[in-house]
Design an enzyme around this catalytic site. Structure first.
Site, short mmCIF file in Angstrom:
data_model
loop_
_atom_site.label_atom_id
_atom_site.label_comp_id
_atom_site.label_asym_id
_atom_site.label_seq_id
_atom_site.Cartn_x
_atom_site.Cartn_y
_atom_site.Cartn_z
N ARG A 34 6.22 -7.28 2.15
CA ARG A 34 6.74 -8.46 1.44
C ARG A 34 8.22 -8.31 1.10
NH1 ARG A 34 1.59 -7.58 0.57
NH2 ARG A 34 2.04 -6.02 -0.99
N GLU B 67 -0.65 4.60 -6.31
CA GLU B 67 -1.67 4.60 -7.34
C GLU B 67 -3.07 4.75 -6.76
OE1 GLU B 67 -0.42 0.24 -6.80
OE2 GLU B 67 0.49 2.21 -6.64
#
Length: 185
Positions: A72, A109
């Site tokens: 993105r 994460e």
């Protein structure tokens, strides 16, 4: 550190409102326990996307090159570069660029990954580079991007994201660079 003091606050507020109103949140994606900020609806709305690009370009003053992070960040980087009249560099996931490449492995994460930039086809030495991505979570991807660019001789002038997830403390990994996030949650 932020450079909001030299940018029209109304410009940043318009972008933040567009992002807040149009972001779609997806629980347990891409893995269980992760809440994904889907900015696709923001990017698909012309006025919202334009507000985001204008706000991010405003905090990229002095940049000679925009580095957009896969994937993105490519959309954002292209728009910002066009707005500034400078070039754009796609920071890619591993295996997407022809050799030679510069590679950096980092933690996410929800796992680990590698990113790459061209190894010798784009001169970075002394260039002022603005780094952009969609979301700042743990900061691994952006820290790796900054590391790659600086190892190539670039001067990273600022880092910016659309959305920052404050609970994951990614900002700390980028403390030596001005960091702007349009929305902090």
């Amino acid at each position: 550190m932020s450079i909001h003091g030299i940018v029209d606050p109304a410009l940043l507020e318009r972008a933040a409102t567009a992002v807040t109103e149009r972001t779609r949140w997806v629980d347990d994606f891409p893995t269980p326990g992760v809440r994904f900020a889907d900015l696709t609806p923001v990017f698909a709305d012309g006025p919202a996307f334009g507000a985001v690009i204008a706000a991010l370009a405003a905090v990229a003053e002095g940049a000679e090159l925009v580095a957009g992070v896969d994937a993105r960040g490519f959309l954002l980087g292209g728009g910002i570069a066009r707005e500034l009249g400078v070039g754009v560099l796609a920071v890619r996931k591993a295996g997407k660029l022809p050799p030679p490449v510069r590679t950096c492995e980092y933690s996410l994460e929800y796992g680990s990954a590698s990113i790459e930039i061209p190894g010798d086809s784009i001169a970075l030495e002394g260039r002022r580079v603005f780094v952009v991505d969609d979301v700042l979570a743990t900061g691994g991807t952006l820290a790796a991007t900054v590391q790659l660019l600086e190892e190539g001789g670039a001067d990273v002038v600022a880092v910016s994201v659309v959305t920052e997830i404050e609970a994951l403390a990614g900002r700390a990994r980028l403390a030596k660079h001005p960091l702007t996030s349009l929305v902090r949650i």
